[in-house]
Scaffold this motif. Structure first.
Motif, PDB file in Angstrom:
ATOM      1  N   THR A 247       0.591  -1.188   0.086  1.00 24.57           N
ATOM      2  CA  THR A 247       0.026  -0.422   0.184  1.00 24.57           C
ATOM      3  C   THR A 247       0.869   1.268  -0.328  1.00 24.57           C
ATOM      4  OG1 THR A 247      -1.431  -1.059   0.788  1.00 24.57           O
ATOM      5  CG2 THR A 247      -1.766   0.968   1.287  1.00 24.57           C
ATOM      6  N   ALA A 248       2.133   1.463   0.886  1.00 22.49           N
ATOM      7  CA  ALA A 248       3.117   2.413   0.969  1.00 22.49           C
ATOM      8  C   ALA A 248       3.306   2.242  -0.866  1.00 22.49           C
ATOM      9  CB  ALA A 248       3.567   2.206   1.364  1.00 22.49           C
ATOM     10  N   MET A 249       3.882   1.568  -0.977  1.00 22.17           N
ATOM     11  CA  MET A 249       4.564   1.370  -2.576  1.00 22.17           C
ATOM     12  C   MET A 249       3.311   1.931  -3.382  1.00 22.17           C
ATOM     13  SD  MET A 249       5.532  -1.729  -4.248  1.00 22.17           S
ATOM     14  CE  MET A 249       4.246  -2.153  -5.291  1.00 22.17           C
ATOM     15  N   ILE A 250       1.800   1.424  -3.077  1.00 20.08           N
ATOM     16  CA  ILE A 250       1.740   2.486  -4.885  1.00 20.08           C
ATOM     17  C   ILE A 250       1.701   4.082  -3.912  1.00 20.08           C
ATOM     18  CG2 ILE A 250      -0.475   3.029  -5.207  1.00 20.08           C
ATOM     19  CD1 ILE A 250       0.340  -0.220  -5.563  1.00 20.08           C
TER      20      ILE A 250
ATOM     21  N   VAL B 122       5.817 -10.250 -10.317  1.00 22.52           N
ATOM     22  CA  VAL B 122       5.421 -11.095  -9.593  1.00 22.52           C
ATOM     23  C   VAL B 122       5.187 -12.867 -10.021  1.00 22.52           C
ATOM     24  CG1 VAL B 122       3.509 -12.438  -8.531  1.00 22.52           C
ATOM     25  CG2 VAL B 122       3.780 -10.685  -8.299  1.00 22.52           C
ATOM     26  N   PHE B 123       5.367 -12.722 -12.466  1.00 21.43           N
ATOM     27  CA  PHE B 123       5.284 -14.303 -12.745  1.00 21.43           C
ATOM     28  C   PHE B 123       6.620 -14.410 -12.762  1.00 21.43           C
ATOM     29  CE2 PHE B 123       5.731 -15.640 -16.414  1.00 21.43           C
ATOM     30  CZ  PHE B 123       4.167 -16.851 -16.371  1.00 21.43           C
ATOM     31  N   ASP B 124       7.282 -12.963 -12.595  1.00 20.54           N
ATOM     32  CA  ASP B 124       8.520 -14.015 -12.885  1.00 20.54           C
ATOM     33  C   ASP B 124       9.632 -14.310 -11.229  1.00 20.54           C
ATOM     34  OD1 ASP B 124      11.706 -13.856 -14.019  1.00 20.54           O
ATOM     35  OD2 ASP B 124      11.730 -13.209 -12.894  1.00 20.54           O
ATOM     36  N   TYR B 125       8.708 -13.598 -10.030  1.00 19.18           N
ATOM     37  CA  TYR B 125       9.200 -14.310  -8.976  1.00 19.18           C
ATOM     38  C   TYR B 125       8.515 -16.062  -8.504  1.00 19.18           C
ATOM     39  CZ  TYR B 125       8.478 -15.622  -3.505  1.00 19.18           C
ATOM     40  OH  TYR B 125       8.493 -16.066  -2.669  1.00 19.18           O
ATOM     41  N   ASN B 126       7.247 -16.161  -9.732  1.00 20.40           N
ATOM     42  CA  ASN B 126       6.989 -17.902  -9.098  1.00 20.40           C
ATOM     43  C   ASN B 126       7.385 -18.672 -10.522  1.00 20.40           C
ATOM     44  OD1 ASN B 126       4.257 -16.616  -7.759  1.00 20.40           O
ATOM     45  ND2 ASN B 126       2.695 -17.410  -9.172  1.00 20.40           N
ATOM     46  N   GLU B 127       7.891 -17.854 -11.597  1.00 27.24           N
ATOM     47  CA  GLU B 127       8.965 -19.010 -12.292  1.00 27.24           C
ATOM     48  C   GLU B 127      10.050 -19.459 -11.526  1.00 27.24           C
ATOM     49  OE1 GLU B 127       7.131 -20.273 -14.573  1.00 27.24           O
ATOM     50  OE2 GLU B 127       8.444 -18.836 -16.856  1.00 27.24           O
TER      51      GLU B 127
ATOM     52  N   LEU C  40      10.970   6.061 -14.912  1.00 24.59           N
ATOM     53  CA  LEU C  40      10.407   4.874 -15.294  1.00 24.59           C
ATOM     54  C   LEU C  40      11.616   3.527 -14.068  1.00 24.59           C
ATOM     55  CD1 LEU C  40       8.440   2.504 -16.142  1.00 24.59           C
ATOM     56  CD2 LEU C  40      10.060   2.684 -18.983  1.00 24.59           C
ATOM     57  N   ARG C  41      12.556   4.127 -14.687  1.00 22.35           N
ATOM     58  CA  ARG C  41      13.653   3.352 -13.774  1.00 22.35           C
ATOM     59  C   ARG C  41      13.555   2.956 -11.985  1.00 22.35           C
ATOM     60  NH1 ARG C  41      15.992  -0.573 -12.760  1.00 22.35           N
ATOM     61  NH2 ARG C  41      16.099  -1.129 -14.977  1.00 22.35           N
ATOM     62  N   LYS C  42      13.296   4.837 -12.358  1.00 27.06           N
ATOM     63  CA  LYS C  42      12.709   4.864 -10.108  1.00 27.06           C
ATOM     64  C   LYS C  42      11.814   3.765  -9.595  1.00 27.06           C
ATOM     65  CE  LYS C  42      14.304   9.565  -9.972  1.00 27.06           C
ATOM     66  NZ  LYS C  42      14.406  11.209  -9.810  1.00 27.06           N
ATOM     67  N   VAL C  43      10.990   3.766 -10.602  1.00 27.50           N
ATOM     68  CA  VAL C  43       9.841   3.485 -10.624  1.00 27.50           C
ATOM     69  C   VAL C  43       9.685   1.538 -10.442  1.00 27.50           C
ATOM     70  CG1 VAL C  43       7.307   2.433 -11.020  1.00 27.50           C
ATOM     71  CG2 VAL C  43       7.311   4.772 -11.337  1.00 27.50           C
ATOM     72  N   ILE C  44      10.925   1.450 -11.827  1.00 29.47           N
ATOM     73  CA  ILE C  44      11.175  -0.430 -11.174  1.00 29.47           C
ATOM     74  C   ILE C  44      11.345  -0.351 -10.121  1.00 29.47           C
ATOM     75  CG2 ILE C  44      12.660  -2.190 -12.349  1.00 29.47           C
ATOM     76  CD1 ILE C  44      11.624  -0.727 -15.186  1.00 29.47           C
ATOM     77  N   ASN C  45      12.618   0.529  -9.599  1.00 30.49           N
ATOM     78  CA  ASN C  45      13.669   0.092  -8.471  1.00 30.49           C
ATOM     79  C   ASN C  45      12.737  -0.161  -6.906  1.00 30.49           C
ATOM     80  OD1 ASN C  45      15.759   0.068  -9.593  1.00 30.49           O
ATOM     81  ND2 ASN C  45      16.301   2.070  -9.445  1.00 30.49           N
TER      82      ASN C  45
ATOM     83  N   GLU D 238      11.983  -3.601  -4.847  1.00 32.28           N
ATOM     84  CA  GLU D 238      12.542  -3.900  -2.436  1.00 32.28           C
ATOM     85  C   GLU D 238      10.971  -4.219  -2.237  1.00 32.28           C
ATOM     86  OE1 GLU D 238      12.360   0.722  -1.176  1.00 32.28           O
ATOM     87  OE2 GLU D 238      12.997   0.911  -2.997  1.00 32.28           O
ATOM     88  N   VAL D 239       9.717  -4.446  -2.599  1.00 26.41           N
ATOM     89  CA  VAL D 239       9.084  -5.458  -2.549  1.00 26.41           C
ATOM     90  C   VAL D 239      10.088  -6.497  -2.306  1.00 26.41           C
ATOM     91  CG1 VAL D 239       6.790  -5.837  -2.705  1.00 26.41           C
ATOM     92  CG2 VAL D 239       7.286  -4.015  -3.623  1.00 26.41           C
ATOM     93  N   ASP D 240       9.211  -7.413  -1.174  1.00 27.08           N
ATOM     94  CA  ASP D 240      10.063  -8.936  -0.977  1.00 27.08           C
ATOM     95  C   ASP D 240       8.729  -9.860  -1.191  1.00 27.08           C
ATOM     96  OD1 ASP D 240      11.319 -10.978  -0.294  1.00 27.08           O
ATOM     97  OD2 ASP D 240      11.329 -10.201   2.182  1.00 27.08           O
ATOM     98  N   LEU D 241       8.464 -10.361  -1.464  1.00 23.90           N
ATOM     99  CA  LEU D 241       7.237 -11.499  -1.846  1.00 23.90           C
ATOM    100  C   LEU D 241       8.178 -12.559  -1.508  1.00 23.90           C
ATOM    101  CD1 LEU D 241       7.352 -10.637  -5.718  1.00 23.90           C
ATOM    102  CD2 LEU D 241       5.966  -9.960  -4.361  1.00 23.90           C
ATOM    103  N   GLU D 242       8.903 -12.788  -0.791  1.00 26.31           N
ATOM    104  CA  GLU D 242       8.857 -14.112   0.135  1.00 26.31           C
ATOM    105  C   GLU D 242       7.770 -13.539   1.419  1.00 26.31           C
ATOM    106  OE1 GLU D 242      12.861 -15.234   0.687  1.00 26.31           O
ATOM    107  OE2 GLU D 242      12.782 -16.269  -1.744  1.00 26.31           O
ATOM    108  N   ASP D 243       8.241 -12.984   1.669  1.00 30.51           N
ATOM    109  CA  ASP D 243       7.014 -12.287   2.704  1.00 30.51           C
ATOM    110  C   ASP D 243       6.061 -12.344   2.815  1.00 30.51           C
ATOM    111  OD1 ASP D 243       5.909 -10.742   5.039  1.00 30.51           O
ATOM    112  OD2 ASP D 243       7.687  -8.988   5.628  1.00 30.51           O
ATOM    113  N   VAL D 244       5.555 -12.866   4.014  1.00 25.24           N
ATOM    114  CA  VAL D 244       4.092 -13.864   3.314  1.00 25.24           C
ATOM    115  C   VAL D 244       2.931 -12.553   4.024  1.00 25.24           C
ATOM    116  CG1 VAL D 244       2.333 -14.874   4.445  1.00 25.24           C
ATOM    117  CG2 VAL D 244       4.590 -16.690   4.186  1.00 25.24           C
ATOM    118  N   GLU D 245       3.601 -11.067   4.702  1.00 24.98           N
ATOM    119  CA  GLU D 245       2.244 -10.543   5.192  1.00 24.98           C
ATOM    120  C   GLU D 245       2.310  -9.492   3.885  1.00 24.98           C
ATOM    121  OE1 GLU D 245       3.536  -8.719   9.268  1.00 24.98           O
ATOM    122  OE2 GLU D 245       3.477 -10.072  10.050  1.00 24.98           O
ATOM    123  N   GLU D 246       3.552  -9.971   3.455  1.00 28.02           N
ATOM    124  CA  GLU D 246       3.418  -8.620   2.154  1.00 28.02           C
ATOM    125  C   GLU D 246       2.537  -9.281   0.965  1.00 28.02           C
ATOM    126  OE1 GLU D 246       6.747  -6.354   0.680  1.00 28.02           O
ATOM    127  OE2 GLU D 246       7.443  -6.290   2.953  1.00 28.02           O
TER     128      GLU D 246
END
Length: 511
Positions: free
Chosen positions: A4-7, A38-43, A136-141, A145-153
């Protein structure tokens, strides 16, 4: 960083990009970037779990290759990044041909396996609005930072759509609203999907009902003796959905990917026209249906053509209800959120749909919900209808859910929470009639036989909320009353103005 903060941070960054015009484009930009991450993380997870797994997206076009390479010197930015995204990334991921180094046209992403088709369909509905490669590079960076291994996130992703929707609404662009998790979890819990059931939501938005159904099934699978691979296959085939609007569709797909669904079975398109309800094939039936169909919309002529003449309502909610009855398998269960208009309406199609509901299904419970449940999106009063296809209706329980003590209405700061629904859970398992504490002879909870419902003209306005009646005065008394109120307000304003002027040491008439 929370999603939410990221958005909010991403929106602030993109305001400096002249290519992105307004809230809707900023949110669309966020969605396709999130999806690819997210798709690449799942891959990557699949590569770890399955020794011979090969990612479907070609090398060089996976998120890890161009958005988050191991070496910072390989990060594209500025004009090179924009050129790559527009001329290479989007055409490739849409399955379109590009010109190779030899000047030949070739398709790099030719795979037709389900996950490849998912990516192609998703990117075909997406667009890069960014014109500034540095922004766009700032947005991507930030997204990196979002950690998709973090269950809460990852589980917080359900709330991302609410953040996006509020941004759209503030821009006057929202046409749909968010179903509170308290309602989706309550509905799923009492429909109680079982292992091997097909659970459907034909207007799934971002997948709130489906995610709660997934969690419900996961608990059962953990207690079963099935091996992990079998469990994954069960979950994969258990959840199906449909969504008509691109933004919620794309968020739903990303949401389900985040929750471990390899190939989300979400159809993009109008569920009302997926099949004529008189010709539904076996693979289109569902064992459980949990949904909040769109209402307030006007059905198109094409929508109506898919229904028999006696069911052709002009309201989308009515048509969805007719479709749900038709697509619910024998022995199946359903929970559907519908507005008061369906309960009270007595026009031809609406009346026929209610007759059909009582005849073909067991409408065992209707939960009346307060008017502010969907605040701040709408004040429409809604209800949850619970029914199954085990027998015709014999009796229906109505229960009025009153707002918790201390709540005049639900709001952004005081939302409906799961704990508020616990009082209904307690009543559900020990059903009894409850007199209305404020209205003599009325009921907060009561059951009615099908004969009583029919005698009431199929008007299901039962165990409802007390209506405050406004006293209508004769014209001369009404004018006198308004003049009195205005005089009182004028006196109050004059008194406050005099006090302020005295503090400032100026006269009341001073400019």
């Amino acid at each position: 960083m929370t999603l939410t903060a990221m958005i909010k941070q991403l929106e602030d960054i993109m305001r400096a990009d002249t290519g992105i015009d307004g809230t809707a484009q900023r949110l669309s930009q966020i969605v396709w970037l999130l999806f690819l991450k997210v798709f690449d993380y799942n891959e990557e997870v699949n590569e770890i779990l399955e020794e011979d797994y090969t990612p479907v997206i070609p090398n060089g076009y996976r998120w890890r290759d161009w958005a988050n390479p191991e070496s910072k010197k390989d990060q594209l930015t500025d004009e090179k990044l924009i050129a790559f995204v527009n001329n290479m990334l989007f055409p490739v991921l849409r399955g379109e041909p590009i010109t190779n180094e030899l000047g030949e046209r070739e398709v790099l992403f030719a795979s037709e396996e389900p996950r490849a088709r998912l990516v192609k369909g998703f990117m075909a509905r997406s667009h890069n609005y960014a014109a500034n490669g540095i922004q766009l590079r700032k947005v991507i960076n930030v997204i990196n930072e979002v950690d998709l291994e973090d269950v809460e996130e990852t589980h917080e992703f359900n709330n991302v759509y609410e953040t996006l929707l509020k941004s759209l609404q503030s821009a006057g662009r929202a046409g749909e609203f968010y179903t509170p998790r308290a309602i989706t979890s309550f509905a799923v819990r009492h429909v109680d999907p079982h292992i091997d059931d097909i659970v459907a939501d034909y207007a799934c938005g971002t997948g709130g009902f489906l995610v709660d159904a997934l969690k419900h099934l996961e608990v059962q699978l953990r207690d079963s003796d099935r091996d992990p691979i079998d469990q994954q296959e069960i979950i994969q085939r258990s959840l199906v959905g449909g969504e008509f609007k691109p933004l919620p569709y794309m968020l739903c797909v990303t949401n389900l990917l985040l929750h471990g669904i390899k190939d989300p079975q979400i159809r993009f398109g109008d569920s009302l026209t997926e099949a004529r309800i008189m010709d539904i094939s076996d693979n289109k039936f569902a064992d459980c249906i949990v949904m909040n169909p769109p209402y307030g919309g006007v059905a198109t002529d094409m929508d109506k053509d898919y229904f028999p003449a006696n069911l052709r309502s002009s309201e989308t909610a009515d048509l969805f209800m007719a479709m749900i009855i038709a697509r619910l398998r024998e022995g199946g269960r359903a929970a559907v959120v519908l507005p008061d208009g369906f309960l009270f309406g007595t026009d031809g199609p609406k009346l026929e749909i209610k007759r059909q509901l009582l005849r073909e299904c067991n409408l065992h419970t209707i939960i009346r919900l307060p008017e502010s449940v969907f605040a701040p999106y709408t004040s429409i009063t809604t209800n949850i209808l619970f029914f199954d296809k085990t027998q015709s209706t014999r009796e229906t329980w109505f229960y009025r859910f009153d707002k918790p003590e201390g709540y005049k209405h639900f709001s952004k700061t005081k939302p409906l929470l799961p704990k508020h629904m616990e009082v209904i859970d307690e009543w559900w398992d020990n059903r009894e009639a409850i007199p209305d504490p404020d209205v003599n002879g009325a009921w907060k909870a009561q059951k009615y036989s099908v004969e009583e419902l029919e005698a009431n003209g199929f008007n299901f306005d039962l165990c409802g909320y007390p209506h405050e009646e406004e006293e209508i005065l004769p014209p001369d008394e009404l004018i006198a009353d308004y003049k009195s109120q205005r005089a009182s307000l004028d006196r109050e304003i004059d008194e406050k103005l005099a006090a302020i002027c005295e503090l400032l040491g100026i006269g009341v008439d001073a400019e």
